[in-house]
Design an enzyme around this catalytic site. Structure first.
Site, PDB file in Angstrom:
ATOM      1  CG  ASP B 103     -21.752  82.559  -0.841  1.00 18.12           C
ATOM      2  OD1 ASP B 103     -22.571  82.436  -1.785  1.00 18.12           O
ATOM      3  OD2 ASP B 103     -20.539  82.778  -1.034  1.00 18.12           O
ATOM      4  CD  GLU B 168     -20.196  84.667  -6.627  1.00 19.98           C
ATOM      5  OE1 GLU B 168     -19.637  85.070  -7.654  1.00 19.98           O
ATOM      6  OE2 GLU B 168     -20.182  85.310  -5.562  1.00 19.98           O
TER       7      GLU B 168
END
Lengths: 424, 424
Positions: B103, B168
């Site tokens: 991400d 994350e």
């Protein structure tokens, strides 16, 4: 008691019920900002019936904007009529303005009202509803006084000028408009709810905004940034220090029992945008009190200079000075000397009607008297029925007996100030 | 240089261009939160081609919610696949997790980017785009290392587990999901952008909110109220005092040059609703650093107790105590002992590849290593190409030579940690 007073009081007592019904009609018109037309039509009808010359106009933004006292509360005043009624005197007397605002603050959370906020319900001698105390009750007392003089066949020497104004709750555009249109007088009364104390001086105020900068950084290395909240705290504390300096100067005995005669209130604070970032901008907004004998401009300058010198003495702020702005509303302060002939007259008349001495105080907030005093140079006294503490709150009410009694004081003041030319 | 190392480095050099093209494909997938599927499909294709066992699943909220380490960043993770690829070893060796998040944070204000944030444009040996440094460049280095081992015909004793995780940037749900699904190992590397320093310890953190009450009053009589801003300033200053207490306790030499090893950042403040009213509620929000050897729960308790005792000692706050809450994200701290065999191996390998000593530091922010360490009990080291300072900023980039060189370190670490069973 003179015959004149007896006549006036008798008229007022006989017509008390009509006046109460009339107040109910005014209350049932929810005259919040931009919705004043309905209530003004009822006022116009009354003034016409009493035989006053009636002037009705929508204040014009562009004309108002020329005045340094104008603070825009709306984009336009079209559709919100201001009303003035004039009863010319026979000549040789002093004129008087009876001024009342016809706008009301919004009702707020309706669930907090026991009855409909615009019902005008009467219970135990009190009428309930938004605007009963602030200040349609006072307006009805003024109108009943004028009516009593007229219907009793008393011709006055001086003029009566009745102001039914809009926008008092938003800074006073309505009263400013009457003054700019030329409606002035030798004295004025505003029957704001003082519980029949005389508010001979009023605190003015204006809003300010201070913006301080920092430097953003990640929270984990916050020492690489500068917290704008820490800077704002310096400004906050510095402004409270200025409040102390300013209040230490106040030696007016009217303020001797008031902890902070001219407070500086910091009302809002807002800054930073993310818990994990050092905040780089904080804004505080507040209201600064202006003493009765001060000017708004001078007080603005005092704040600007104080914040500037505070910044100059600080390592960070001297290179990143806080920005001071003034915005939104302002209320002009007012003061009438306690020995002014109109104040002396009011004390005497009050004792006549109430049988006790008039209590004289300074108010912690402004009224349209500031505009009457500063723009119109008119000695303007604030005294009226109803209690401040229920104004702007749910279940606002007025004691109707007090309202009727106030009409007697206002009637006597008309004859004694304007002078009587003849009676029928 | 051993033959093995020579073989690996040669493979990596020969296939550097392919790896760079592959990184460009990853960058061109804007894998911001909820949009991770596109990029994961490219990762899955690569893992399949390398012959790893590939596991793809959307993390299930209800299962995650059972973990005390779960902090909900979304209502659902449906449509956001997590990917794990496993290369089983021949047996008898130690296993390793190579973990990278896929991400990226949003690109922010596009006008601040010179090129399209998802172009993957290459200029002067650097590739530009959101996620280049944080941390798709690191991921490509891991994959190139794995590829070099496989394509060079090297069979390892221990398993390689490659994590391509989501979330994350929002608290680590992707890595938590891999651990709860049973993917564990004897050691782990996360190539977050440390500019190839070893971040052996990481600061954890969590968000807190403190709410303080006052009493509202009109600004003109502000002495009848209690300013919640004044109360909030006491809390603000008290929290900074706690920061000092906590940091005075830190004696880890890794922090000797850091002004505030575990900062408490007050990031936002908001209170009051009207300049002319005394503010009756103020809320501050911030991020509290958690030392590598602390637990989040203990640090939360320290803040709660500190604020409570601060309130107890204050005339107003003792009867109107500030409310402390924890909300939103949290990042678990992590620590690996500098003499841990895996850390020792990393130092040695780094010297072999880079010809100089490895710099060891503690990071001021958390990574998924906190979850690997605390939930999985896995010694997890953070070291990767790219510079922290360009992460999350416009015109993010990675130096491609550094990325390729990092692949060599990660390849050597595979053979030296997992052990070589045979070579073709």
């Amino acid at each position: 008691m003179t015959d004149l007073q007896k006549t006036l009081e008798a008229y007022i007592d006989e017509h008390a019920d009509d006046a109460i019904t009339y107040l109910q009609q005014l209350i049932q018109q929810p005259s919040v900002q931009t919705n004043e037309r309905g209530v003004q039509e009822i006022v116009i009808e009354k003034l016409n019936r009493l035989g006053l010359e009636v002037d009705v106009w929508d204040p014009v933004y562009e004309e108002l904007a020329k005045s340094p006292y104008f603070v825009a509360s709306r984009d336009t005043y079209v559709g919100s009529p201001n009303v003035v009624g004039v009863l010319k005197g026979q000549g040789g007397g002093k004129s008087i303005i009876y001024n009342g605002h016809i706008d009301v603050v919004p009702e707020g959370d309706r669930s907090k009202w026991i009855d409909d906020p615009f019902s005008g319900k009467i219970e135990n001698g009190k009428m309930y509803g938004r605007g009963t105390t602030d200040m349609k009750g006072g307006n009805v007392a003024l109108l009943l006084a004028i009516e009593a003089v007229i219907k009793s066949g008393i011709k006055l020497k001086g003029d009566i000028i009745f102001h039914s104004v809009i926008e008092e709750e938003s800074g006073g555009v309505g009263t400013l408009a009457t003054l700019l249109r030329g409606y002035t007088a030798d004295a004025a009364i505003i029957p704001e709810p003082t519980n029949m104390k005389l508010f001979i001086k009023q605190q003015g105020s204006m809003w300010f905004r201070v913006t301080v900068e920092g430097i953003s950084a990640h929270a984990g290395t916050r020492y690489e940034g500068v917290s704008a909240i820490e800077q704002a705290i310096k400004i906050h504390n510095g402004i409270l220090a200025l409040e102390k300096i300013r209040n230490d100067r106040v030696d007016d005995p009217l303020y001797s029992h008031i902890p902070i005669p001219i407070p500086i209130n910091i009302g809002t604070i807002k800054g930073g945008s993310w818990p994990s970032s050092v905040p780089d901008l904080v804004m505080i907004e507040g209201r600064m009190g202006v003493g009765p004998h001060e000017t708004i401009d001078a007080v603005k300058q005092e704040l600007v200079k104080h914040v500037a010198s505070l910044c100059q003495a600080d390592d960070w702020l001297k290179d990143h000075p806080a920005k001071v702005e003034f915005f939104g509303a302002q209320w002009v302060p007012n003061a009438v000397a306690t020995d002014h002939p109109f104040a002396e007259l009011m004390k005497k008349n009050f004792e006549t009607i109430y049988g006790r001495a008039l209590t004289i105080q300074a108010s912690p907030w402004g009224t349209d008297a500031g505009l009457l005093g500063n723009v119109g140079n008119i000695p303007a006294l604030v005294i009226g029925p109803g209690e401040t503490k229920v104004a702007h709150f749910p279940n606002e009410f007025i004691d109707l007996t007090e309202m009727i009694k106030a009409a007697k004081l206002f009637a006597l003041t008309l004859t004694s100030w304007c002078g009587v030319a003849s009676t029928d």
